[in-house]
Design an enzyme around this catalytic site. Structure first.
Site, PDB file in Angstrom:
ATOM      1  N   HIS A 266       0.862  -1.187   0.000  1.00  7.86           N
ATOM      2  CA  HIS A 266       0.000   0.000   0.000  1.00  7.86           C
ATOM      3  C   HIS A 266       0.900   1.240   0.000  1.00  7.86           C
ATOM      4  CE1 HIS A 266      -2.989  -2.878   2.030  1.00  7.86           C
ATOM      5  NE2 HIS A 266      -3.308  -2.745   0.760  1.00  7.86           N
TER       6      HIS A 266
ATOM      7  N   HIS B   6       3.293  -2.926   7.045  1.00 11.16           N
ATOM      8  CA  HIS B   6       2.180  -2.013   6.748  1.00 11.16           C
ATOM      9  C   HIS B   6       1.999  -1.018   7.891  1.00 11.16           C
ATOM     10  CE1 HIS B   6       0.110  -4.282   3.416  1.00 11.16           C
ATOM     11  NE2 HIS B   6       0.987  -5.172   3.832  1.00 11.16           N
TER      12      HIS B   6
ATOM     13  N   GLU C 187       1.385  -4.837  11.006  1.00 11.39           N
ATOM     14  CA  GLU C 187       0.849  -3.467  11.066  1.00 11.39           C
ATOM     15  C   GLU C 187       1.589  -2.715  12.164  1.00 11.39           C
ATOM     16  OE1 GLU C 187      -1.443  -2.138   9.114  1.00 11.39           O
ATOM     17  OE2 GLU C 187      -2.377  -3.891   8.148  1.00 11.39           O
TER      18      GLU C 187
HETATM   19 ZN    ZN Z   1      -1.450  -1.831   4.273  1.00 14.47          ZN
END
Ligand code: ZN
Length: 343
Positions: A60, A157, A221
């Protein structure tokens, strides 16, 4: 082409959909650097240890902190400030979305792995990039020296929304195999004490490496999204330190396992958006890991109410605007660490 190595991230972002050529450089400490493509850098010591490590970021593109961490580690390797004891592959997955400062251009790349990139008539640039990345992962793991080796993949992420638990990892579905105690300790060293166990196959990057190559692979994360340069790097210092030690030491020491230090959650419900008219029954900015009780309405999908099935059912990754048939919400419940089969 020295500038390829002088600023690898910058060069990658100038060539967001890839270049065919390979570039290599031997450092004076006998680490061999090879660029396979934009965003794909292999660091290999002459006497490689028994680990094959993948560190990926920018699946992302607006999740900046992991990109900064990878950029800094890569720069330090090139400057011979960061030792490399094991073969390590860095993957900057979606540079076009970094350029656009967006999560993705056409499609969420973390739904495109394990062949999902070529389902139907999918020919999106992100699908093609995901297919190429799969081939690089395969090349990296299968070209390793002979002998007993350990495979790792940490896909880094940051979350879009606030979270009641800032750092957490997703443990891809193991198809019944035991979970790794050592990996729980490594995640803890990264500052990650919360782990979600997937209960079914997914099309994420980490599941691909775990399932296809039997790697210890995780979606990690690390905190909340901020613009480049505005990340509080001390928030990510533990993760960066643990990754640097993993790459740079033969076998970094991890703290002894204590079950009470880990917060383990198992999937309760995957709520897909099945109708055009789909609404979440809570405010947009509701934090990840907010808890609901049995019977609480979580969403309206067409005419149907979707309710929590358990007390203390926590919501994660809510997104009402996903494509039809895609996941709009995940819910999880706490399970005792002692209930896990660990190896
Ligand atoms: Zn992500």
């Amino acid at each position: 082409m020295n500038n390829v190595f002088d600023d690898f991230l910058n060069w990658t972002c100038q060539n967001p959909w890839g270049v065919e050529q390979q570039f290599s450089r031997q450092l004076s400490n006998d680490t061999q650097l090879t660029i396979w493509d934009s965003g794909i850098l292999l660091a290999e010591p002459e006497q490689a240890g028994n680990k094959d490590i993948i560190i990926s970021c920018a699946v992302h593109g607006n999740e900046t902190a992991p990109i900064e961490i990878c950029r800094d580690i890569i720069q330090d390797i090139i400057a011979e400030q960061q030792p490399v004891k094991h073969r390590t592959l860095f993957i900057i997955a979606n540079p076009a979305s970094i350029n656009a400062d967006r999560r993705f251009i056409d499609e969420n790349m973390n739904r495109l792995f394990s062949g999902a990139h070529s389902k139907g008539d999918n020919t999106s640039p992100e699908g093609q990039r995901a297919a190429k990345i799969e081939s690089y992962v395969e090349r990296f793991y299968t070209q390793a020296p002979a002998g007993k080796r350990q495979r790792f993949h940490y896909d880094l992420h940051t979350a879009i929304r606030d979270s009641k638990r800032e750092k957490f990892a997703v443990y891809p579905y193991t198809h019944g195999k035991p979970h790794s105690q050592e990996q729980l300790q490594f995640l803890l060293a990264c500052g990650v004490d919360t782990v979600l166990l997937n209960q079914a196959p997914t099309t994420t990057f980490s599941y691909f490496s775990a399932h296809q190559f039997d790697a210890h692979a995780f979606t990690v994360e690390l905190g909340k999204v901020r613009p480049f340069g505005e990340n509080r790097r001390e928030d990510f210092a533990a993760a960066e330190k643990a990754l640097r030690e993993l790459i740079g030491q033969a076998d970094p020491t991890l703290a002894p396992f204590k079950p009470e230090q880990h917060q383990i959650f198992a999937e309760a419900q995957t709520i897909n958006r099945e109708h055009q008219d789909f609404e979440l029954n809570f405010a947009d900015q509701t934090a990840n890991f907010t808890a609901f009780n049995k019977g609480d309405v979580l969403a309206f999908d067409g005419g149907n109410e979707v309710r929590a099935l358990h007390d203390n059912e926590h919501i994660i990754f809510p997104n009402a605007r996903v494509a039809l048939g895609h996941r709009a919400l995940l819910t999880v419940v706490r399970v005792p660490t002692e209930s896990l089969e660990l190896i």
